[in-house]
Design an enzyme around this catalytic site. Structure first.
Site, PDB file in Angstrom:
ATOM      1  N   HIS A 131     -31.431 -40.330  -4.946  1.00  0.00           N
ATOM      2  CA  HIS A 131     -30.116 -40.240  -5.603  1.00  0.00           C
ATOM      3  C   HIS A 131     -30.286 -39.688  -7.024  1.00  0.00           C
ATOM      4  O   HIS A 131     -29.616 -38.745  -7.423  1.00  0.00           O
ATOM      5  CB  HIS A 131     -29.459 -41.618  -5.636  1.00  0.00           C
TER       6      HIS A 131
ATOM      7  N   ARG B 163     -28.257 -35.374   1.031  1.00  0.00           N
ATOM      8  CA  ARG B 163     -29.094 -35.344  -0.175  1.00  0.00           C
ATOM      9  C   ARG B 163     -30.525 -35.631   0.261  1.00  0.00           C
ATOM     10  O   ARG B 163     -30.848 -36.739   0.650  1.00  0.00           O
ATOM     11  CB  ARG B 163     -28.568 -36.402  -1.161  1.00  0.00           C
TER      12      ARG B 163
ATOM     13  N   TYR C 150     -33.973 -47.645   1.621  1.00  0.00           N
ATOM     14  CA  TYR C 150     -32.719 -47.751   2.393  1.00  0.00           C
ATOM     15  C   TYR C 150     -32.541 -46.673   3.456  1.00  0.00           C
ATOM     16  O   TYR C 150     -31.521 -46.633   4.123  1.00  0.00           O
ATOM     17  CB  TYR C 150     -31.505 -47.783   1.449  1.00  0.00           C
TER      18      TYR C 150
END
Ligand SMILES: Cc1ncc(C[n+]2csc(CCOP(=O)(O)OP(=O)(O)O)c2C)c(N)n1
Length: 387
Positions: free
Chosen positions: A277, A273, A286
């Site tokens: 998100h 991805r 992250y």
């Protein structure tokens, strides 16, 4: 009660003496199926048997997926959507798999919207869905499809659906698109176990896009691959390069055939991805820029373009004209969605039951009464963007 005696079951055929032998993950080789490599090279003998129009079609749908995600993120930024989960980077994984499905196959998706367009759902309804307008889902249902927002919740439904299809000798299959994160839920284990035990026509298509929001796939499981999890449930699996649309097509095509014959199959598509998100997430917290750049070099559209050029199919494709057409389709869909009347807050009580049960009716009346007596309550209730 069955007697507990040694059997001649093949599982008991090989016995060993001496030190007990551990079964380990190293006993298992899990390859990743690939046809077109990252540099665009491929062996002509391995190319699936599709005609020129189908090869071009795959490109058009991948582009539709990319443009739709870009436009949805941009209208979210303008405050016209609550949130949206982009699929940028996963186009080959989504389109290669969905291209194998029949419109009669049931389709329950996690992160994959274009497969619904491929079976006739209008873009307008997808925009309405992401605005929280229930009517959008009506056309999803008319096309045997739904989106699961509650992670993994659709998997037991798909297993049950497949069982029903098996009992009624249906020729179609039940398909679940799920993420790596969904395989960490209890629902996934119940569903996959059920499908494996009963041998029902369910296809579990897992897009391992490396993250469940901020939690990396590595942190979610001790297993070296997600595909191998299927074996514990007596189900065959394929692991495929999700950036290679032809490999995905071939793998899922074969998986679908096997499922049609009554065997459940699990496919792990290894993808990434590239965007956040959802539009509410900050992925820089992250993951590193280097990691994202490395996957950008694995762009599925670019890899497929190399193949199309090598096959002399690229000259027939007007990339810019296709983008313009998709943009125009999106503009028209957005206009149609904007014409949808603003919703009343009390409509949160609608759509669940055909006839409202007495207790819900009581709560509804109490709520209407509250809003009449205390109109300032509207200031405390978060309004959905205009549908
Ligand atoms: C049952 C449930 N728990 C938690 C959430 C919050 N949530 C939304 S998306 C997500 C991660 C999903 O990751 P994955 O299954 O890998 O799918 P992806 O979005 O990466 O495609 C979580 C935990 C949810 N929607 N449903």
């Amino acid at each position: 009660m069955t007697e507990n005696v040694p059997t001649d079951h093949p599982a008991n055929a090989a016995v060993s003496a001496g030190e007990p032998r551990f079964l380990t993950q190293d006993d298992l080789t899990v390859d990743t199926h690939q046809i077109v490599g990252p540099d665009g090279s491929y062996d002509a003998d391995d190319v699936p048997d599709l005609d020129a129009e189908q090869f071009r079609d795959l490109y058009r749908w991948m582009l539709t997926d990319r443009v739709f995600s870009r436009r949805m993120v941009s209208i979210q930024r303008r405050g016209e959507l609550g949130t949206f989960g982009s699929t940028r980077g996963q186009e080959a994984s989504i389109i290669g798999s969905a291209y194998t499905l029949d419109p009669d196959d049931w389709l329950y998706v996690g992160r994959a919207w274009t497969p619904m367009f491929m079976r006739g759902v209008p873009m307008k309804d997808m925009i309405l869905f992401w605005r929280g307008i229930e009517e959008g889902q009506q056309s999803f249902a008319e096309h045997n499809s739904q989106i699961a927002i509650s992670i993994g919740s659709h998997l037991p439904l798909v297993a049950g659906l497949a069982w029903g299809m098996d009992l009624s000798d249906d020729d179609a299959i039940a398909t679940a698109y799920l993420g790596d994160g969904a395989t960490s839920t209890g629902a996934a284990h119940e569903a996959i176990n059920f499908a494996g035990a009963l041998g029902v026509p369910a296809l579990f298509y897992c897009q391992n896009n490396q993250y469940a929001i901020s939690l990396s796939a590595d942190e979610q499981t001790g297993a070296s691959t997600i595909a191998q999890k299927a074996l514990a449930y007596g189900m065959d699996a394929i692991r495929v390069d999700g950036q290679d649309v032809l490999a995905v097509y071939e793998a899922v095509e074969e998986a679908r055939e096997r499922v049609r014959e009554g065997e459940p199959v699990f496919v792990e598509s290894v993808t990434y991805r590239l965007d956040a998100h959802t539009t509410s997430d900050d992925p820089t917290r992250y993951r590193s820029d280097e990691e994202v750049e490395a996957w950008e070099r694995q762009d599925p559209l670019e890899r497929y373009r190399e193949f199309l050029k090598a096959e002399d199919l690229w000259a027939d494709i007007d990339h810019d004209a296709i983008v313009d057409e998709i943009e125009a389709e999106f503009d028209a869909a957005l206009d149609a969605a904007n014409e949808f009347a603003e919703r009343e807050i009390v409509e949160i009580f609608a759509h669940v039951y055909e006839e409202m049960p007495p207790e819900l009716q009581r709560q509804y009346e109490e709520f209407v009464d509250l809003l009449e007596r205390r109109p300032e309550m509207y200031d405390y209730i978060e309004q959905r963007p205009k549908g």
